[in-house]
Design an enzyme around this catalytic site. Sequence first.
Site, PDB file in Angstrom:
ATOM      1  N   ASP A   1     -10.852  -9.380  -6.667  1.00  4.33           N
ATOM      2  CA  ASP A   1     -10.366  -8.024  -6.403  1.00  4.33           C
ATOM      3  C   ASP A   1     -11.031  -6.976  -7.279  1.00  4.33           C
ATOM      4  O   ASP A   1     -10.922  -5.787  -7.006  1.00  4.33           O
ATOM      5  CB  ASP A   1      -8.865  -7.964  -6.703  1.00  4.33           C
ATOM      6  CG  ASP A   1      -8.029  -8.413  -5.527  1.00  4.33           C
ATOM      7  OD1 ASP A   1      -8.541  -8.412  -4.412  1.00  4.33           O
ATOM      8  OD2 ASP A   1      -6.850  -8.760  -5.749  1.00  4.33           O
TER       9      ASP A   1
HETATM   10  C1  BGC Z   1      -4.908 -11.688  -6.906  1.00  9.51           C
HETATM   11  C2  BGC Z   1      -5.842 -12.431  -5.989  1.00  9.51           C
HETATM   12  C3  BGC Z   1      -7.267 -12.219  -6.428  1.00  9.51           C
HETATM   13  C4  BGC Z   1      -7.430 -12.568  -7.891  1.00  9.51           C
HETATM   14  C5  BGC Z   1      -8.822 -12.305  -8.407  1.00  9.51           C
HETATM   15  C6  BGC Z   1      -5.179 -12.083  -8.333  1.00  9.51           C
HETATM   16  O1  BGC Z   1      -4.400 -11.339  -9.171  1.00  9.51           O
HETATM   17  O2  BGC Z   1      -3.589 -11.988  -6.555  1.00  9.51           O
HETATM   18  O3  BGC Z   1      -5.665 -11.996  -4.673  1.00  9.51           O
HETATM   19  O4  BGC Z   1      -8.065 -13.019  -5.631  1.00  9.51           O
HETATM   20  O5  BGC Z   1      -6.519 -11.839  -8.664  1.00  9.51           O
HETATM   21  O6  BGC Z   1      -9.110 -10.960  -8.519  1.00  9.51           O
END
Ligand code: BGC
Length: 831
Positions: free
Chosen positions: A486
């Site tokens: 993200d």
């Molecule tokens: C989110 C995921 C994401 C991950 C890496 C997590 O906090 O829930 O959807 O893939 O972070 O960024």
Amino acid sequence: MAEKKYGHFDDANREYVITDPKTPWPWINYLGNEDFFSLISNTAGGYSFYKDAKFRRLTRYRYNGVPMDNGGRYFYIKDGDTVWNPGWKPCKTPLDSYECRHGMNYTRITGSKNGVEASVLFFVPLHTWAEVQKMTLKNQTKEVKTLKVFSFAEWCLWNAATDMENFQRNFSTGEVEVEGSTLYHKTEYRERRNHYAFYTVNTEIQGYDTDRESFIGLYNEFAEPEAVMEGKPRNSFAHGWSPIASHYIEVTLQPGESRDLIFLLGYVENEQDKKFSAKKVINKEKAHQLIKKFDTTEKVDAAFAELNQYWDNLLNIFTVKSGNDKLDRMVNIWNQYQCMITFCMSRSASFFESGIGRGMGFRDSNQDLVGFVHQIPTRARQRIIDIASTQFPDGGCYHQYQPLTKRGNNDIGGGFNDDPCWLIFGTVAYIKETGDFSILSEQVPFDNQSGSEVSLFEHLKISMNHIINNLGPHKLPLIGRADWNDCLNLNCFSWDPNESFQTTENKGEGSKAESLMIAGLFVVTGKDYIALCKQLAKEASNCREGEIAGLAEEDYLVEADRMQQAVDAMSEAVKQYGWDGEWFLRAYDFFGNKIGSNENEEGKIFIESQGWCTMAGIGQEEGLCGKALDSAKERLECEHGMVLNNPAYTTYHVEMGEISSYPEGYKENAGIFCHNNPWVIIGETVAGRGNDAWNHYTKILPSYVEEKYQTLHKVEPYVNCQMVAGKDAAKPGEGKNSWLTGTAAWMWYTVSEFILGIKPDYEGLNIDPCLPSTAHEYEVTRKFRGGEYHIVVKNPEGREKGVKQITVDGKVIDGTIIPCSAGKHEVIVQM
Ligand code: BGC
């Protein structure tokens, strides 16, 4: 020097036993697994909610509290001049003994002081909208004890977000009712709400309080409520301000005598035309019925036994006996338990997730499902339909949805280009577990719009198409706002701290940003999709209607063919444009520059693409996978696991976004983001490297960490956390964001299917272990589609991979798939 320990595992009882209340961080547990949930810390902090931690918060919790973890279900015991709590907090009166046992959806906290022991069992009975708190008081002295017991819960005004912000309204809306020993909370019930909450106890009370300031005193803290200190309830009645619920009970105990008090914190919904029993008086019928179900020790004990039985059944589906306690306790108990919790909560409510921020994640929930589907497949089925219903007609998806409304979250929207692939991942896992192809015929809407329904299979197809239709200049998938990571925001370009990294696209038009992680994910899920189509072709030709989800054998074969071409093309693109010489690139940025390349000064190598491209086996024959795995080992691995990228970014890179906003070694900037370690571990198993896989696996396995670093690690030693500070951090090894992480499902998937090697497949259980050479024998019992398989894996020569022979009930089978059949079966696997 050995670190201080705060607790230990009790495997026979499936509990973690905390022996010192001053854990390095609150160590919590979850009660409830369906509609009514509670979070409870080892000092009884936490809160309860119904279905949605944002929209139906029942009790209040304080974030950023000082001290940490303020507010909860507190019992105050006044014995002469001494006031104490069984969970030590909030009074923090030194206890003579303290113990907290976190078990499967229950917690038992026991404290004693001056010869009185108070043990409180907290749990949410199955199919019940209430938390039971069974308190057992014991007089261990030779004198008569006269105690004053006060309970305490603080109501939240339902919407946890506005509860923290709209005080000009909130301080005037609070309303309560009192009836006998039951204290009702009915704020906003007069208007649009048709629900209320209550707190009761199964004995006559000698007083109560429902107004916080009357009970605590405006200048006091939870540790010194005026009413308790004086030993006198105020019998206050809340009008606005902050409604609470506190019972006052006088208890006399003879020497050696013990007594149970059963408290119940419940939630009720009424039909619109049955809201009131008289003007302004709430209809309490359902509350009365609920209270009656748990008003004696016998009834509560029976409900508790039922809960334990429920967990026996869930945990009996897959058990291992390996002779290694640390492995067995994670596989048999804690990993599966954490999977259930993440399945229920997604990333919404923990001591790191406020419950008001995010609902259920599209990609998160699909991954969580894989850790849970063997336990209650019917719930997984429903979840798949719910998730798919938030998809858009072009295959894109809402990134999150709210569990109460099941609607996509407009605040965050869509545009995360990995999301669609995860629907394949979740659905395939469901069908392989259950053999239930009928789910693909379910009619599922787009964006919850009725009238827009198409079959679930069609949703899978457009998911795949979404990737194919969004390729960049190197024929690799466009990343959109971000892929799994993200925080790799390649179109964001933000200099404004008031903008969200995730939802801002200051540049987008003409973007060349492509993701190797999505490329690998596409190949893995594409292969799954092809296998599914081929299986569907078979099923369709065998069934009476000659079709499934509206398609016949031929259609599925054509579709499999089409996708094979797309998968091959993607693999080629990865080999041509995604290989950096020693490892896979991570991405191309907006301008088409490489990310995760030896040419870069920082962030030369990333874990995600090494994981996904090796899981996909891209370039396996040419030796690319082996090289990529070696590079990951060499550059990403450290004492506590594998970091996400290396070297860490030391400055902000506007073209990369949030990833470079974190200080080095934390979160997505070179933290050990546990979620993605299993991808490389699975990659290792695909390459047949059992020793490497095992080494990576145990580095982040909680039971191994528990033994070594309780203080350093800080967070709960019985579950995985999202992130452990990496080698570039100020404090490598410090854990954060415990409980709600895709790590749970991925650890489960990795150990059950790829290390122990028991993989559900369309026609049966496929056995294909990948082991450390020290593993010479283990047993797994696996219940699967009506059969029960006792599988003994023999590996006298210490091989890492390769099944020589399998016998089922004494007969040698062809290949490695044990066909499904009812009843008990003895399986011997020779490596
Ligand atoms: C989110 C995921 C994401 C991950 C890496 C997590 O906090 O829930 O959807 O893939 O972070 O960024």
